[in-house]
Design a protein around this motif. Structure first.
Motif: not given
Length: 318
Positions: A57, A205, A232
């Motif tokens: 990710q 994130t 991110r």
């Protein structure tokens, strides 16, 4: 034809006539045959495989993997990838690479305990990328960015624009987070802005960045600038501010970290601290190959200086 003659043709070696060579190659094309390169290497007792553990990710890891491919192939090595994902931990990712008979491991942002890294380094060459290790682990190669310097560059940039109330969204226990947090604090104190130091819980994130931005939106007075842990996280900040009617950079400036491909998208246009991806990847591959081939390499970790990349999310405060 004999197996030996077909082998000569498929290896491109001398010993077969042109007509014979063409017949063999035509037959191979018809049945879709491709030589097994790995099996050929294993017969020589070398796999020439570098195993790379990466976070599925993380856009920054994707950029690093691209750089590792570019550095490994000219050196005569192939890459085997193993991802760390929500349902797949680092232990499993590494075990897969070991099962594939990789000769060395390149671990991107590993979070395993130092004792586990030391255990791996006792089995085969291991290079850790983007993580400081204190104390150093015997036999483990370390290649990383000077994260504290990057955070200082970001704060210096914002102060030069006229900002004083600058917040930092933290990366928790992620690799590099402690150094970036320290660099932020050091720079704020150096500019005489210790009273404005504010570190918010965050993470890697978009969701964690958005949650921190929600807290900032409700804060009065609201900071005029924020340094996010990574790109991110910064993207999540931008998204929350957009939905909340907070103008960037009009009401608040936002700076990320990494200069991943995400930051370069035209609709994001993120000011960020750039890590030298090509340099990090080249050093990681170079150290792994040097260990495998018995070449001398400089002692100690390799630390690369980052650079600030100014784009459209930072401006003077109103």
């Amino acid at each position: 034809m004999s197996t030996a003659l077909v082998s000569i043709v498929m290896r491109g070696a001398k010993g077969a006539g042109e007509a014979t060579r063409e017949r063999v190659l035509q037959a191979a094309r018809e049945i879709g045959y491709r030589p097994d390169a790995r099996a050929r290497l294993l017969r020589s007792h070398r796999s020439h495989l570098l195993g790379v553990q990466f976070g599925l990710q993380h856009p920054f890891h994707s950029d690093l993997v691209e750089g590792i491919y570019a550095a490994a192939e000219p050196a005569g090595y192939q890459i085997a990838l193993s991802a760390v994902a929500a349902g797949r931990g680092e232990q499993r990712a590494v075990e897969t690479l070991l099962d594939d008979r990789c000769e060395a491991l390149i671990l991107l942002g590993p979070q395993a305990p130092a004792a586990r890294l030391a255990e791996l380094a006792g089995q085969l060459p291991v290079v850790s990328v983007a993580r400081r290790l204190r104390p150093s682990v015997p036999g483990l190669e370390v290649v990383r960015t000077a994260d504290d310097e990057g955070a200082r560059q970001a704060v210096d940039h914002l102060v030069a624009l006229g900002h004083h109330d600058i917040a930092h969204i933290d990366g928790g226990r992620a690799p590099g987070a402690a150094d970036r947090r320290r660099g932020y604090r050091t720079a704020m104190n150096r500019h005489g802005l210790g009273e404005y130091i504010r570190v918010l819980p965050g993470g890697l994130t978009e969701e964690e960045g958005a949650e921190a931005a929600r807290t900032l939106s409700a804060t009065r007075p609201r900071p005029t600038a924020v340094l996010a842990f990574n790109d991110r996280c910064a993207t999540g900040v931008l998204d929350l501010f957009l939905r909340s009617g907070v103008a960037v950079p009009g009401d608040i400036s936002v700076v990320g970290f990494d200069d991943s491909h995400l930051a370069r998208l035209a609709h994001i246009d993120l000011t960020t601290v750039g890590q030298d991806i090509a340099r990090l990847a080249g050093l990681a591959v170079g150290r792994a190959v040097a260990r495998l081939e018995g070449a001398e390499i400089p002692a100690g970790e390799q630390v690369i200086t980052p650079r600030l990349v100014v784009r459209g999310t930072s401006a003077p405060p109103r």
